[in-house]
Design a protein around this motif. Structure first.
Motif, short mmCIF file in Angstrom:
data_model
loop_
_atom_site.label_atom_id
_atom_site.label_comp_id
_atom_site.label_asym_id
_atom_site.label_seq_id
_atom_site.Cartn_x
_atom_site.Cartn_y
_atom_site.Cartn_z
N ILE A 95 0.99 -1.11 -0.06
CA ILE A 95 -0.17 0.02 -0.02
C ILE A 95 0.71 1.08 0.18
CG2 ILE A 95 -1.77 1.58 1.32
CD1 ILE A 95 -2.63 -1.30 2.73
N PRO A 96 0.80 2.11 -1.08
CA PRO A 96 1.64 3.49 -0.98
C PRO A 96 1.26 4.04 0.32
CG PRO A 96 0.63 3.11 -3.08
CD PRO A 96 -0.26 2.04 -2.23
N HIS A 97 2.53 4.54 0.96
CA HIS A 97 2.51 5.25 2.20
C HIS A 97 1.69 6.28 2.38
CE1 HIS A 97 6.31 3.42 4.03
NE2 HIS A 97 5.93 2.63 3.38
N LEU A 100 -3.43 6.68 2.70
CA LEU A 100 -3.69 6.34 3.93
C LEU A 100 -5.13 5.89 4.25
CD1 LEU A 100 -3.14 9.55 6.21
CD2 LEU A 100 -1.26 7.99 5.33
N LYS A 101 -6.26 6.01 3.36
CA LYS A 101 -7.29 5.33 3.54
C LYS A 101 -7.30 3.83 3.02
CE LYS A 101 -10.63 9.27 3.30
NZ LYS A 101 -11.69 9.82 2.65
N ALA A 106 -9.15 -3.22 9.01
CA ALA A 106 -8.81 -4.43 8.63
C ALA A 106 -7.49 -4.92 8.15
CB ALA A 106 -9.84 -4.82 7.42
N VAL A 107 -6.80 -4.12 7.56
CA VAL A 107 -5.55 -4.31 7.17
C VAL A 107 -4.40 -4.12 8.21
CG1 VAL A 107 -3.44 -3.25 6.03
CG2 VAL A 107 -5.69 -3.64 4.69
N TRP A 108 -4.86 -3.27 9.28
CA TRP A 108 -3.89 -3.32 10.40
C TRP A 108 -4.11 -4.31 11.39
CZ3 TRP A 108 -0.30 0.17 12.14
CH2 TRP A 108 -0.05 1.25 11.37
N ARG A 109 -5.30 -4.70 11.34
CA ARG A 109 -5.56 -5.77 12.29
C ARG A 109 -4.93 -7.15 11.77
NH1 ARG A 109 -10.91 -3.74 12.03
NH2 ARG A 109 -11.35 -2.39 14.26
N SER A 157 4.29 -1.14 2.94
CA SER A 157 3.10 -0.28 3.68
C SER A 157 3.42 0.10 5.11
CB SER A 157 1.91 -1.35 3.65
OG SER A 157 1.90 -2.16 4.64
N ILE A 158 2.78 1.01 5.53
CA ILE A 158 3.06 1.49 6.85
C ILE A 158 2.41 0.44 8.09
CG2 ILE A 158 2.47 3.27 8.62
CD1 ILE A 158 2.60 5.34 6.46
#
Length: 249
Positions: A95-97, A100-101, A106-109, A157-158
């Motif tokens: 995911i490009p840094h 943000l959206k 869900a990705v973070w989790r 990704s971040i």
């Protein structure tokens, strides 16, 4: 394949290909009874087990904490001991840094579940067995595979980089908590030539031109480093960057 009598047992997660397979293969050559892990059915992974020289394969989806717990329980039931745990299994997302959206909750989790919580569950479930291993005269060992992107603001990704940074810090905290019976170290690779890095042409160009070693890592480069940390009974709490010196530029 039966575990040889008195053999030290090593579990390498995410070890049917890439870095994990290289680490498992190296530890098997070093005399460990190696248990490999992946998400595929046992029959589908039998060729991997035989090629690596591992004594066993256990399937589990480490995003599910119950399956992570079962992985350790099943290993101990089959082999009776655990001396080395290599938390290599992980997941990335591109995911490009600046988008943000796209980095949704869900990705973070998912990144935290697989890259931080799963290793934590495995360590917690394996602690008693690792402490018993230390009673034989050598400290047990945990190796956590992180990333150079957890050290410098880079990566696919971040959420991925942040999850691995959390794993790095947990490594240091666990090294303090579990010593002297259990040593805990981390390896932070840069770009490694595996199927996961396919299509990362710009990254290959960066390593081939800007890194002091003028190449990307091969899986065996990371396996050699992990094996050295496992062999050394003194080093603990270290995160060793293996990026061909790119962090110096």
């Amino acid at each position: 394949m039966p575990t040889p009598p008195d053999a030290r047992v090593a579990l390498v997660t995410g070890s049917t290909s890439g870095i994990g397979a290289a680490i498992a293969r190296r530890l098997a050559r070093d005399g460990y009874a190696v248990v490999i892990h992946g998400r595929r059915a046992r029959s589908d992974a039998e060729a991997n087990r035989a090629e690596i020289g591992a004594v066993d394969y256990i399937a589990a989806d480490l995003a599910d904490a119950a399956q992570a717990s079962r992985l350790i329980a099943e290993l101990l039931q089959r082999h009776g001991r655990l001396d080395v745990l290599v938390n290599n299994a992980g997941e990335s997302v591109r995911i490009p840094h600046a988008d943000l959206k796209a980095a949704t909750p869900a990705v973070w989790r998912r990144m935290m579940d697989v890259n931080v919580i799963a290793p934590w569950v495995l360590v917690a479930e394996a602690e008693a067995a690792l402490r018993r291993s230390a009673e034989t005269g050598r400290p047990a060992c945990i190796i956590n595979i992180g990333t150079h992107a957890a050290v410098r603001p880079k990566g696919g990704s971040i959420p991925y980089a942040a999850s691995k940074a959390a794993l790095h810090h947990a490594t240091r905290l666990l090294a303090l908590t579990l010593a002297p019976a259990i040593r805990v170290n981390g390896v932070a690779p840069g770009l490694v030539d595996t199927p996961m890095s396919a299509g990362w042409d710009a990254a290959y160009e960066l390593w081939n031109t800007r890194s002091p070693m003028k190449r990307v890592a091969q899986p065996d480069d990371i396996a050699d480093l992990a094996a050295a940390l496992i062999a050394n009974d003194y080093v603990t709490g270290e995160i060793v960057i293996a990026d061909g010196g790119l962090n110096l530029t």
